[in-house]
Design an enzyme around this catalytic site. Structure first.
Site, short mmCIF file in Angstrom:
data_model
loop_
_atom_site.label_atom_id
_atom_site.label_comp_id
_atom_site.label_asym_id
_atom_site.label_seq_id
_atom_site.Cartn_x
_atom_site.Cartn_y
_atom_site.Cartn_z
N ARG A 99 0.82 -1.21 0.00
CA ARG A 99 0.00 0.00 0.00
C ARG A 99 0.86 1.26 0.00
O ARG A 99 0.41 2.31 -0.48
CB ARG A 99 -0.95 -0.01 1.21
CG ARG A 99 -2.07 -1.04 1.07
CD ARG A 99 -3.17 -0.80 2.10
NE ARG A 99 -2.74 -1.06 3.46
CZ ARG A 99 -2.75 -2.27 4.03
NH1 ARG A 99 -3.14 -3.34 3.34
NH2 ARG A 99 -2.37 -2.41 5.29
N HIS A 134 0.93 -11.18 19.27
CA HIS A 134 2.26 -11.00 19.83
C HIS A 134 2.89 -12.37 20.05
O HIS A 134 2.24 -13.41 19.90
CB HIS A 134 2.20 -10.20 21.14
CG HIS A 134 2.16 -8.72 20.92
ND1 HIS A 134 3.18 -8.02 20.31
CD2 HIS A 134 1.22 -7.79 21.26
CE1 HIS A 134 2.88 -6.73 20.26
NE2 HIS A 134 1.69 -6.56 20.83
N ASP A 164 9.41 -14.00 18.96
CA ASP A 164 9.98 -12.79 18.36
C ASP A 164 11.41 -13.00 17.87
O ASP A 164 11.73 -12.69 16.72
CB ASP A 164 9.98 -11.65 19.38
CG ASP A 164 8.65 -10.93 19.46
OD1 ASP A 164 7.76 -11.21 18.64
OD2 ASP A 164 8.49 -10.08 20.36
#
Length: 384
Positions: A99, A134, A164
């Protein structure tokens, strides 16, 4: 910068967690990594107040260029940088870069050899690809979170290390280096889709092997490596501090019993799981008789497979960590040193974390913009 990746150019679209960690790893290895920061500061509600300060360890080793990505001129700057880079890293939700006009097609049109590294929680496709999440959510989906914790307690969040950083950032860094090596022969870049769900599942490969073999229980604290075994766990000492024991092999287990002064013949049946709960309680009572320092004097450096459980204030001062230089101090902040080690192309700890846009003009000049062009971009608030 010195290191095995010296000469490699990387563009990092600044985000949170895994993307900065992967960029830090590449910068630690000598790559020139340019951080593309937002021209406006984070909102006041930002839950990570260290961002943009010297305490933002994940931002070390690279310079910052702040851009207003809503401005078409800023997007043109990114595309021009991508035209000179080896790698672009981003960690936004799928579709965000497209985008912005900065997706793989647009960037690789400028540079067919560009490796476009993407890290997300759920991956670039799949039913959950557009959902927020998360680390804890991603590892929950892999079966790994369920396996962690104590019997009778909920699964224990293992900080944000597994999803992560282990399953996301390290897989991203590994993936882009693999893709760069391939591009040297093919002449073509590609997209690296590093999903934390995929990576965290891969980290559990050995455990899934145990399960398939029939040697892993769904019950927590009932298995060889989850705290179920008396010889593989942490124990409290007389002073309230903890030690870790990992005496899996028979010879190491025998030494553990010898040094701990355990003579009860019940301990001879090391792998009798029906006895583990009882033996663990007895061993816990033994370790509570002395402070941690005494157990260190007795066991540290032996084949017991022993280490004290250090907190983050203690770890940098431990004699082994000091001898290897496992921790360094950058701008007054104690932090882990670059890893792994190399015998010849030795990495260095680079620049301290920089505020957003601290090097905007210098970066553009170094990458080919004239002083007049840089001044014009600043005047139009394209760069900050």
């Amino acid at each position: 910068m010195a290191g095995p990746l010296a000469g490699i150019k990387v563009i990092e679209m600044v985000g949170l967690g895994p993307c900065p960690f992967a960029a830090m790893m590449l910068a630690d290895m000598g790559a020139e990594v340019i951080r593309i920061d937002r021209i406006t500061p984070p909102a006041a509600s930002n839950p990570f107040p260290i961002l943009g300060t010297r305490f933002d360890v994940l931002a070390r080793g690279r310079r910052s260029l702040a851009l207003d990505l809503k401005n078409p001129e800023a997007r043109e700057v990114v595309l021009a940088l991508a035209g000179q880079a080896d790698v672009l890293l981003e960690g936004f939700r799928p579709g965000v870069m497209e985008r912005l006009g900065l997706g793989p097609d647009a960037c690789q049109a400028r540079n067919p050899k560009l490796v476009f590294g993407r890290v997300t929680g759920w991956g670039q496709d799949g039913p959950l690809a557009q959902a927020a999440g998360h680390d804890l959510n991603y590892i929950a989906l892999t079966g790994m979170l369920h396996a962690m914790g104590r019997e009778g307690s909920p699964p224990a969040p293992p900080l944000n290390l597994v999803g992560d950083f282990g399953g996301g950032a390290m897989m991203l860094a590994f993936g882009v280096v693999c893709a760069m090596l391939e591009a040297r022969t093919s002449g073509k870049g590609q997209v690296v889709d590093a999903a934390m769900t995929d990576g965290a599942a891969l980290l559990g490969a050995m455990i899934y092997g145990f399960r398939a073999y029939g040697d892993w229980s769904r019950k927590r604290e009932a298995n060889l490596l989850d705290g179920g075994a008396p010889f593989y766990d942490t124990y409290a000492c007389a002073d309230g501090k903890f030690i870790s024991i990992g005496s899996i092999e028979p010879q190491f287990y025998a030494l553990l019993l010898q040094l701990a002064g355990v003579t009860d013949p019940a301990f001879n049946a090391q792998m009798d799981r029906s006895q583990w709960h009882t033996l663990k309680a007895r061993l816990a009572a033994v370790f509570r008789t002395r402070p941690r320092g005494e157990w260190c004097e007795l066991m540290e450096g032996t084949d017991v497979c022993f280490a004290p459980v250090l907190d983050m204030g203690e770890a940098p001062g431990h004699f082994h960590n000091k001898a290897r230089g496992t921790f360094v101090t950058v701008d007054g902040v104690v932090q882990p040193a670059p890893a792994p080690r190399f015998s010849r192309t030795v990495p260095e700890t680079g620049l301290p974390p920089a505020a957003a846009g601290a090097h905007s003009a210098a970066i553009l000049r170094d990458w080919g913009w004239s002083a007049e062009q840089v001044e014009a971009l600043a005047a139009r608030k394209v760069i900050g």
